[in-house]
Each structure stands twice: as C-alpha cells, then as structure tokens.
Design a protein around this motif. Structure first.
Motif, mmCIF file in Angstrom:
data_model
loop_
_atom_site.group_PDB
_atom_site.id
_atom_site.type_symbol
_atom_site.label_atom_id
_atom_site.label_comp_id
_atom_site.label_asym_id
_atom_site.label_seq_id
_atom_site.Cartn_x
_atom_site.Cartn_y
_atom_site.Cartn_z
ATOM 1 N N SER A 28 6.889 -6.784 -74.223
ATOM 2 C CA SER A 28 7.788 -5.520 -74.245
ATOM 3 C C SER A 28 8.142 -5.260 -72.725
ATOM 4 O O SER A 28 8.695 -4.147 -72.336
ATOM 5 C CB SER A 28 6.946 -4.335 -74.918
ATOM 6 O OG SER A 28 5.484 -4.358 -74.286
ATOM 7 N N ALA A 29 7.228 -5.765 -71.706
ATOM 8 C CA ALA A 29 7.442 -5.528 -70.247
ATOM 9 C C ALA A 29 8.463 -6.315 -69.681
ATOM 10 O O ALA A 29 7.925 -6.841 -68.480
ATOM 11 C CB ALA A 29 5.933 -5.423 -69.843
ATOM 12 N N TYR A 30 9.410 -6.489 -70.308
ATOM 13 C CA TYR A 30 10.532 -7.315 -69.538
ATOM 14 C C TYR A 30 11.451 -6.584 -69.248
ATOM 15 O O TYR A 30 11.938 -5.490 -69.740
ATOM 16 C CB TYR A 30 10.803 -8.686 -70.264
ATOM 17 C CG TYR A 30 12.098 -8.345 -71.345
ATOM 18 C CD1 TYR A 30 13.286 -8.739 -71.078
ATOM 19 C CD2 TYR A 30 11.779 -7.733 -72.552
ATOM 20 C CE1 TYR A 30 14.216 -8.548 -72.158
ATOM 21 C CE2 TYR A 30 12.866 -7.472 -73.279
ATOM 22 C CZ TYR A 30 14.038 -7.783 -73.116
ATOM 23 O OH TYR A 30 15.039 -7.515 -74.085
ATOM 24 N N GLU A 31 12.363 -7.119 -68.076
ATOM 25 C CA GLU A 31 13.710 -6.349 -67.805
ATOM 26 C C GLU A 31 14.841 -7.116 -68.214
ATOM 27 O O GLU A 31 14.838 -8.428 -67.860
ATOM 28 C CB GLU A 31 13.542 -6.299 -66.286
ATOM 29 C CG GLU A 31 12.570 -5.032 -65.596
ATOM 30 C CD GLU A 31 12.865 -4.588 -64.347
ATOM 31 O OE1 GLU A 31 14.059 -4.909 -63.896
ATOM 32 O OE2 GLU A 31 11.963 -4.318 -63.690
ATOM 33 N N GLU A 32 15.898 -6.700 -68.928
ATOM 34 C CA GLU A 32 16.735 -7.536 -69.375
ATOM 35 C C GLU A 32 17.799 -7.909 -68.292
ATOM 36 O O GLU A 32 18.184 -7.208 -67.510
ATOM 37 C CB GLU A 32 17.602 -6.737 -70.311
ATOM 38 C CG GLU A 32 18.822 -7.152 -70.959
ATOM 39 C CD GLU A 32 18.606 -8.177 -72.286
ATOM 40 O OE1 GLU A 32 19.558 -8.626 -72.543
ATOM 41 O OE2 GLU A 32 17.623 -7.955 -72.791
ATOM 42 N N TYR A 125 16.770 -15.846 -77.487
ATOM 43 C CA TYR A 125 15.823 -15.771 -76.236
ATOM 44 C C TYR A 125 16.436 -16.598 -75.121
ATOM 45 O O TYR A 125 16.452 -17.930 -75.333
ATOM 46 C CB TYR A 125 14.403 -16.093 -76.551
ATOM 47 C CG TYR A 125 13.651 -15.080 -77.416
ATOM 48 C CD1 TYR A 125 13.111 -13.861 -77.035
ATOM 49 C CD2 TYR A 125 13.684 -15.166 -78.994
ATOM 50 C CE1 TYR A 125 12.655 -12.839 -77.815
ATOM 51 C CE2 TYR A 125 13.236 -14.284 -79.587
ATOM 52 C CZ TYR A 125 12.701 -13.005 -79.017
ATOM 53 O OH TYR A 125 12.156 -11.967 -80.059
ATOM 54 N N ALA A 126 16.086 -15.934 -73.821
ATOM 55 C CA ALA A 126 16.272 -16.885 -72.664
ATOM 56 C C ALA A 126 14.756 -16.495 -72.020
ATOM 57 O O ALA A 126 14.576 -15.342 -71.754
ATOM 58 C CB ALA A 126 17.434 -16.353 -71.737
ATOM 59 N N ILE A 127 13.981 -17.812 -71.824
ATOM 60 C CA ILE A 127 12.622 -17.424 -71.283
ATOM 61 C C ILE A 127 12.570 -18.246 -69.997
ATOM 62 O O ILE A 127 13.112 -19.410 -70.259
ATOM 63 C CB ILE A 127 11.701 -17.966 -72.531
ATOM 64 C CG1 ILE A 127 11.701 -17.096 -73.525
ATOM 65 C CG2 ILE A 127 10.184 -17.869 -71.855
ATOM 66 C CD1 ILE A 127 10.997 -17.053 -74.776
ATOM 67 N N HIS A 128 12.086 -17.680 -68.954
ATOM 68 C CA HIS A 128 11.692 -18.684 -67.884
ATOM 69 C C HIS A 128 10.448 -19.582 -68.289
ATOM 70 O O HIS A 128 9.652 -19.273 -68.983
ATOM 71 C CB HIS A 128 11.428 -17.619 -66.715
ATOM 72 C CG HIS A 128 11.493 -18.350 -65.538
ATOM 73 N ND1 HIS A 128 10.385 -19.234 -65.022
ATOM 74 C CD2 HIS A 128 12.242 -18.488 -64.426
ATOM 75 C CE1 HIS A 128 10.656 -19.605 -63.681
ATOM 76 N NE2 HIS A 128 11.815 -19.406 -63.471
ATOM 77 N N ARG A 135 15.953 -12.594 -71.393
ATOM 78 C CA ARG A 135 16.867 -11.917 -72.027
ATOM 79 C C ARG A 135 16.554 -12.145 -73.726
ATOM 80 O O ARG A 135 16.191 -13.274 -74.047
ATOM 81 C CB ARG A 135 18.188 -12.560 -71.816
ATOM 82 C CG ARG A 135 19.380 -11.733 -72.652
ATOM 83 C CD ARG A 135 20.679 -11.775 -71.868
ATOM 84 N NE ARG A 135 21.606 -10.956 -72.492
ATOM 85 C CZ ARG A 135 22.765 -11.151 -73.031
ATOM 86 N NH1 ARG A 135 22.984 -12.485 -73.033
ATOM 87 N NH2 ARG A 135 23.271 -10.567 -73.725
ATOM 88 N N ARG A 136 16.793 -11.134 -74.629
ATOM 89 C CA ARG A 136 16.469 -11.125 -75.711
ATOM 90 C C ARG A 136 17.759 -10.500 -76.521
ATOM 91 O O ARG A 136 18.268 -9.478 -76.284
ATOM 92 C CB ARG A 136 15.214 -10.540 -76.147
ATOM 93 C CG ARG A 136 14.654 -9.854 -77.412
ATOM 94 C CD ARG A 136 14.030 -9.221 -77.935
ATOM 95 N NE ARG A 136 12.671 -9.038 -77.064
ATOM 96 C CZ ARG A 136 12.158 -8.096 -76.575
ATOM 97 N NH1 ARG A 136 12.780 -6.871 -76.713
ATOM 98 N NH2 ARG A 136 11.019 -8.018 -75.756
ATOM 99 N N LEU A 137 18.263 -11.198 -77.517
ATOM 100 C CA LEU A 137 19.226 -10.503 -78.399
ATOM 101 C C LEU A 137 18.876 -10.896 -79.702
ATOM 102 O O LEU A 137 18.946 -12.027 -80.290
ATOM 103 C CB LEU A 137 20.579 -11.378 -78.274
ATOM 104 C CG LEU A 137 21.877 -10.775 -78.877
ATOM 105 C CD1 LEU A 137 22.015 -9.322 -78.532
ATOM 106 C CD2 LEU A 137 22.925 -11.579 -78.394
#
Length: 189
Positions: A28-32, A125-128, A135-137
């Motif tokens: 929940s603490a991510y920046e799009e 999802y795009a996850i490092h 990014r989440r869609l």
C-alpha cells in the motif's frame, strides 16, 4: 522452572512466531509510476512450468515479485479463503525486462470446477527486483496512465481499418471467443 511457566513461554513464542513475516515492502506504500507500460502478456504463447519431468530454474527476485503481487491482490491464505481467491487457483504470467518483473495474475476457473473466470478478477504488476511495486493495474479499474480521450483513436488510420491502439495485446485465452467479438450484430430476416 514450573510447568505453567514453561507453557506460558511456549505459547508466547508461538504467538510471536505466527506474527513474523518476511521483510517486504508494504504494497500500500508504493508510488505509481505511470511511465511504465505493461508488455503484451498474451501476444505469444507462454512456456508452462507444469510439464512433468522437466527441470526449471526460478531466481529469487522473480519468486519475491510473484509473492509480493499475490499478497497484494489476494487475501491472506488460510482455511477460510474461497477457492477463487487461493494462490493455487490463479494463473501467473511473468515477463522480465531488466530490473523490472512484469506479472499478470488471472483466475483459473478450472481450478475451482468452473468454466468462466469472474469478471475483473485479474491484475497486472510491475515490480522492481528488490520487491517494490512500481505499478499496479487491477482489472476493472481505470488506467490512470492512459487518460481517457472520449473514444477517439490516438493513431489515425485508413477508413475501414482498426487502429493498432484498439487491438490491445491480443485475445485473452481465458474468455470464450463469443465474449471477444465485440457484439456482432444479428442478421435481419
């Protein structure tokens, strides 16, 4: 040491062990990052990892990314979770591009004895590689990286042709073909 005190220490240790989780970033603490575009997950056939007798290798970064995405999309896994919300009832597609791992999660209706997936049951999802969600869609939610343009194609085309932007990344193998025809008009008698 008394038996009562031993039981108290044992119960306390078990409760603390049950609360411990792996150190992963809070989803929940991510920046799009709207500059990230998802690859076409269904443009080509995927290699299935279910082939018996074949050895596969999965690196730790990819496993961490799959775990982060599954924990973000699906509820905590316990006995009360419905079949369609279990990790084992999903199909996962993974595309790695440099330090970014792209993951597509879709409900597998066959896993629960069904024939059709629930509407809006998947996500991309795009996850490092370090486990941060970039990014989440989630299906059914608007893509904030692509502002709505009232249906006007951004790529002009010849009359009678379809814009490449309108094609998406190919038909979904999880939906019946009759759902993917955009509503063919019925023939008039």
């Amino acid at each position: 040491m008394s038996v009562r005190r031993t039981y108290l220490i044992l119960i306390s240790a078990l409760m603390l062990a049950g609360c411990m989780r792996a150190a992963t970033p809070s989803p929940s603490a991510y920046e799009e990052d709207p500059s990230i575009t998802f690859p076409p997950f269904f443009a080509q056939p995927a290699v299935s990892l279910g082939t018996e007798g074949t050895v596969y290798e999965l690196d730790g970064d990819t496993l961490r990314a799959l775990t982060v995405a599954a924990r973000d999309l699906l509820p905590p896994q316990d006995a009360a979770v419905s079949c369609g919300s279990r990790w084992a009832s999903q199909q996962y597609r993974v595309v790695r591009q440099g330090d970014v791992i792209f993951i597509r999660i879709d409900e597998d209706p066959k896993a629960c004895g069904g024939t059709q997936p629930a509407l809006d049951s998947g996500a991309s999802y795009a996850i490092h590689r370090d486990g941060r969600i970039l990014r989440r869609l989630i299906d059914g939610q608007p893509d904030t990286a692509k502002p709505e343009d009232a249906g006007v194609s951004a790529t002009p085309g010849e009359p009678g042709t379809t814009s490449p932007d309108a094609l998406g990344d190919g038909p979904s193998p999880f939906l019946p073909l009759s759902w993917q025809d955009a509503g063919s008009p019925s023939r008039l008698p």
